[in-house]
Motif scaffolding. Structure first.
Motif, PDB file in Angstrom:
ATOM      1  N   LEU A   1       0.792  -1.225   0.000  1.00 37.90           N
ATOM      2  CA  LEU A   1       0.000   0.000   0.000  1.00 37.90           C
ATOM      3  C   LEU A   1       0.829   1.281   0.000  1.00 37.90           C
ATOM      4  CD1 LEU A   1      -2.996   0.547  -0.171  1.00 37.90           C
ATOM      5  CD2 LEU A   1      -3.044   0.779   2.305  1.00 37.90           C
TER       6      LEU A   1
ATOM      7  N   LEU B   1       2.169   2.552  -3.460  1.00 41.13           N
ATOM      8  CA  LEU B   1       1.294   2.847  -4.593  1.00 41.13           C
ATOM      9  C   LEU B   1       1.713   4.130  -5.303  1.00 41.13           C
ATOM     10  CD1 LEU B   1      -2.339   1.952  -3.533  1.00 41.13           C
ATOM     11  CD2 LEU B   1      -0.780   0.769  -5.072  1.00 41.13           C
ATOM     12  N   ASP B   2       2.443   4.969  -4.622  1.00 41.76           N
ATOM     13  CA  ASP B   2       2.842   6.227  -5.241  1.00 41.76           C
ATOM     14  C   ASP B   2       4.352   6.290  -5.437  1.00 41.76           C
ATOM     15  OD1 ASP B   2       3.582   6.245  -2.687  1.00 41.76           O
ATOM     16  OD2 ASP B   2       2.859   8.247  -2.222  1.00 41.76           O
TER      17      ASP B   2
ATOM     18  N   ALA C   1      -4.658   4.895  -7.907  1.00 34.72           N
ATOM     19  CA  ALA C   1      -4.862   4.441  -6.534  1.00 34.72           C
ATOM     20  C   ALA C   1      -5.969   3.392  -6.489  1.00 34.72           C
ATOM     21  CB  ALA C   1      -5.215   5.624  -5.633  1.00 34.72           C
ATOM     22  N   GLY C   2      -7.006   3.612  -7.270  1.00 29.60           N
ATOM     23  CA  GLY C   2      -8.106   2.651  -7.304  1.00 29.60           C
ATOM     24  C   GLY C   2      -7.662   1.308  -7.834  1.00 29.60           C
TER      25      GLY C   2
ATOM     26  N   GLY D   1      -5.017  -0.316  -5.342  1.00 31.37           N
ATOM     27  CA  GLY D   1      -5.681  -0.779  -4.135  1.00 31.37           C
ATOM     28  C   GLY D   1      -6.545  -2.000  -4.404  1.00 31.37           C
ATOM     29  N   SER D   2      -7.281  -1.968  -5.504  1.00 29.32           N
ATOM     30  CA  SER D   2      -8.119  -3.117  -5.846  1.00 29.32           C
ATOM     31  C   SER D   2      -7.285  -4.377  -5.995  1.00 29.32           C
ATOM     32  CB  SER D   2      -8.840  -2.862  -7.174  1.00 29.32           C
ATOM     33  OG  SER D   2      -9.822  -1.873  -7.012  1.00 29.32           O
TER      34      SER D   2
ATOM     35  N   GLY E   1      -6.242  -5.604  -2.626  1.00 26.06           N
ATOM     36  CA  GLY E   1      -7.394  -6.210  -1.970  1.00 26.06           C
ATOM     37  C   GLY E   1      -7.685  -7.582  -2.528  1.00 26.06           C
TER      38      GLY E   1
ATOM     39  N   GLN F   1      -5.089 -10.067  -1.327  1.00 23.59           N
ATOM     40  CA  GLN F   1      -5.386 -10.387   0.071  1.00 23.59           C
ATOM     41  C   GLN F   1      -6.542 -11.368   0.164  1.00 23.59           C
ATOM     42  OE1 GLN F   1      -3.998  -9.326   2.953  1.00 23.59           O
ATOM     43  NE2 GLN F   1      -5.507 -10.226   4.313  1.00 23.59           N
TER      44      GLN F   1
ATOM     45  N   LEU G   1      -6.303   3.257   9.090  1.00 21.00           N
ATOM     46  CA  LEU G   1      -6.796   2.406   8.004  1.00 21.00           C
ATOM     47  C   LEU G   1      -5.696   2.078   7.006  1.00 21.00           C
ATOM     48  CD1 LEU G   1     -10.340   3.852   7.260  1.00 21.00           C
ATOM     49  CD2 LEU G   1      -9.730   1.759   8.462  1.00 21.00           C
ATOM     50  N   THR G   2      -4.941   3.079   6.599  1.00 22.94           N
ATOM     51  CA  THR G   2      -3.908   2.792   5.601  1.00 22.94           C
ATOM     52  C   THR G   2      -2.808   1.921   6.185  1.00 22.94           C
ATOM     53  OG1 THR G   2      -2.719   4.827   6.125  1.00 22.94           O
ATOM     54  CG2 THR G   2      -4.316   4.927   4.341  1.00 22.94           C
TER      55      THR G   2
ATOM     56  N   LEU H   1      -5.727  -3.277   5.239  1.00 25.34           N
ATOM     57  CA  LEU H   1      -5.804  -4.325   4.224  1.00 25.34           C
ATOM     58  C   LEU H   1      -6.164  -5.704   4.778  1.00 25.34           C
ATOM     59  CD1 LEU H   1      -5.575  -4.293   1.184  1.00 25.34           C
ATOM     60  CD2 LEU H   1      -3.197  -5.016   1.400  1.00 25.34           C
TER      61      LEU H   1
ATOM     62  N   ALA I   1     -13.514  -2.570  -3.956  1.00 28.86           N
ATOM     63  CA  ALA I   1     -13.945  -1.313  -3.352  1.00 28.86           C
ATOM     64  C   ALA I   1     -13.088  -0.971  -2.141  1.00 28.86           C
ATOM     65  CB  ALA I   1     -15.416  -1.408  -2.952  1.00 28.86           C
TER      66      ALA I   1
ATOM     67  N   GLY J   1     -10.079  -2.058  -1.299  1.00 27.66           N
ATOM     68  CA  GLY J   1      -8.716  -1.738  -1.697  1.00 27.66           C
ATOM     69  C   GLY J   1      -8.619  -0.365  -2.325  1.00 27.66           C
ATOM     70  N   SER J   2      -9.573  -0.041  -3.188  1.00 24.75           N
ATOM     71  CA  SER J   2      -9.564   1.277  -3.819  1.00 24.75           C
ATOM     72  C   SER J   2      -9.628   2.381  -2.773  1.00 24.75           C
ATOM     73  CB  SER J   2     -10.771   1.423  -4.746  1.00 24.75           C
ATOM     74  OG  SER J   2     -10.630   0.605  -5.867  1.00 24.75           O
TER      75      SER J   2
ATOM     76  N   LEU K   1      -8.679   2.270   0.360  1.00 28.08           N
ATOM     77  CA  LEU K   1      -7.402   2.373   1.069  1.00 28.08           C
ATOM     78  C   LEU K   1      -6.364   3.062   0.191  1.00 28.08           C
ATOM     79  CD1 LEU K   1      -7.178  -1.094   2.857  1.00 28.08           C
ATOM     80  CD2 LEU K   1      -7.834   1.116   3.793  1.00 28.08           C
ATOM     81  N   GLY K   2      -6.327   2.696  -1.070  1.00 25.14           N
ATOM     82  CA  GLY K   2      -5.388   3.333  -1.982  1.00 25.14           C
ATOM     83  C   GLY K   2      -5.641   4.833  -2.074  1.00 25.14           C
ATOM     84  N   PHE K   3      -6.899   5.175  -2.113  1.00 27.30           N
ATOM     85  CA  PHE K   3      -7.260   6.593  -2.189  1.00 27.30           C
ATOM     86  C   PHE K   3      -6.819   7.341  -0.931  1.00 27.30           C
ATOM     87  CE2 PHE K   3     -10.292   9.986  -1.255  1.00 27.30           C
ATOM     88  CZ  PHE K   3     -10.112  10.784  -2.378  1.00 27.30           C
TER      89      PHE K   3
ATOM     90  N   GLN L   1      -4.466   6.548   1.114  1.00 27.66           N
ATOM     91  CA  GLN L   1      -3.004   6.623   1.072  1.00 27.66           C
ATOM     92  C   GLN L   1      -2.549   7.762   0.162  1.00 27.66           C
ATOM     93  OE1 GLN L   1      -0.635   4.762   2.572  1.00 27.66           O
ATOM     94  NE2 GLN L   1       1.084   5.643   1.449  1.00 27.66           N
ATOM     95  N   LEU L   2      -3.155   7.820  -1.001  1.00 21.85           N
ATOM     96  CA  LEU L   2      -2.796   8.869  -1.967  1.00 21.85           C
ATOM     97  C   LEU L   2      -3.014  10.250  -1.379  1.00 21.85           C
ATOM     98  CD1 LEU L   2      -2.105   9.822  -4.869  1.00 21.85           C
ATOM     99  CD2 LEU L   2      -4.544   9.602  -5.394  1.00 21.85           C
TER     100      LEU L   2
END
Lengths: 220, 220
Positions: free
Chosen positions: A125, A128-129, A161-162, A165-166, A169, A172, B120-121, B125, B163, B165-166, B168-170, B172-173
């Motif tokens: 995670l 991701l960036d 990010a979407g 993250g997907s 997920g 996992q 959460l971040t 996960l 959803a 994961g997205s 969490l990624g968001f 984090q971003l």
DNA sequence: CCCACCACTGATAGTTTCATCAATAATGAT
DNA sequence: ATCATTATTGATGAAACTATCAGTGGTGGG
């Protein structure tokens, strides 16, 4: 300092340099194995050097701290994975399909490279960036597909990010509940993401089911 | 053992019990603060008990191990968050909108509850499949929307992983790059997810921009 | 008021981990 | 072959952490 004739120019600054690289990589490899098993930081330096078959003191020749080594190991994994995906998708024309294939291949790693999959779920995670590894490649693919008019997400960073993250997920989910998911689910995930990026149902379905390149298998 | 007259029946087994609960919660709260700052496990028990303003020995009266406490703290966060979302979305009829509103509200937590967003971040996960907290609620919402014919994802678990994961990624971003993202991006994310679940562009856009319930603000 | 009970407390002992360093082994040039 | 250079090594002392436990203090019933 006098020999600049062939030392560096040839290939890999002859032996001493190679030895150094070798022990460094041994440490990184050992760390990768541990990262797959437990999460970060639950292992002593001693355990790592033992696993790498390297003297305890050698650790400090290469890394400032345990965290430093973890970071190097994670970067190593991500870079390797990114290059693998680049090679496998090199022959694909449609940028949307490049993206979809990357997602499908990465999703399947629970099957093909479970060790790497675990490392990703444990540590992915925050990366991701990152400007190395998977993220910049995915961003490149998304932008290509946008330029080609195949994707219309709004903010490409939100899109990235979407997707990232997907994927995490999904990995996992598969790792923890192998009964709920199989390798075709990775195709479904890719299809979902294509729809998320604005493609129609039919188009997304078609692109996400095209034959995948390369069937590289390995247990790492 | 003789007084079962009013002890438990009244409310919270009178004082002694309350004192116990209080110190336990103090430990959990202190742990939540640490979880927001650094990742898991990089803190000593001593630090936690100090922060909770509780004697060191008290720790073992309530928890078997540090991991035990972390788990309790994370469960605590997720449960609180889940209940908050349930309350806020209680008045919404359309199940698709319930889902979208939950996503938008959670995404905005970087702004409204940055502490929780960080937790959460750092730890979210592995809890995407937990049977407590957010996951079961999201699954419920997805199934409601499916039953109402508003969503047509394939495998609902893949949909959930995507959803979660997205999101969490968001988060984090946003936490790492506040310049690339703002609160409207959370709406965009929700819209993306609705499209991923099979809604049309227009419908997704409409549902993801409806007015949000409750503007609860707090810095935690 | 007194007593039994229970949670709380911090000092302690035992274990683990860390960072350093002087000695050793490998390397490559003369 | 010899020597300067550089990586490797494991022992060592210092520091940190954990789990325990005997003692303290607050609580509630008699």
């Amino acid at each position: 300092m006098l020999c600049r004739v062939m030392g560096e120019a040839s290939k890999a600054a002859s032996r001493l340099e190679r030895r150094k690289t070798r022990t460094r990589q041994a440490l990184i490899d050992a760390t990768r194995a541990f990262l797959a098993r437990r999460g970060i930081a639950e292992v002593s330096i001693q355990e790592l050097t033992d696993a790498a078959d390297v003297g305890f003191g050698s650790f400090y020749n290469h890394f400032r701290s345990k965290d430093d080594l973890f970071q190097a190991a994670i970067t190593d994994v991500l870079e390797e994975l990114g290059q693998l995906l680049d090679e496998l998708t090199a022959g694909i024309e449609d940028p949307a399909e490049v993206f979809a294939a990357s997602v499908r291949l990465t999703g399947r790693m629970v099957d093909t490279h479970p060790q790497i999959a675990r490392i990703l779920t444990h540590t992915g995670l925050p990366y991701l960036d990152s400007d190395k590894g998977l993220a910049p490649r995915a961003l490149r693919d998304i932008r290509h597909a946008m330029a080609a008019g195949r994707f219309r997400p709004g903010n490409p960073y939100v899109a990235l990010a979407g997707a990232g993250g997907s994927l995490l997920g999904f990995l996992q989910l598969w790792l923890e509940h192998p009964d709920l998911v199989d390798e075709h689910s990775a195709d479904e995930l890719a299809e979902n993401l294509l729809r998320m990026y604005g493609m129609s149902h039919e188009e997304a379905h078609a692109v996400a089911r095209r034959p995948l390149p390369g069937g590289t298998r390995s247990a790492e």
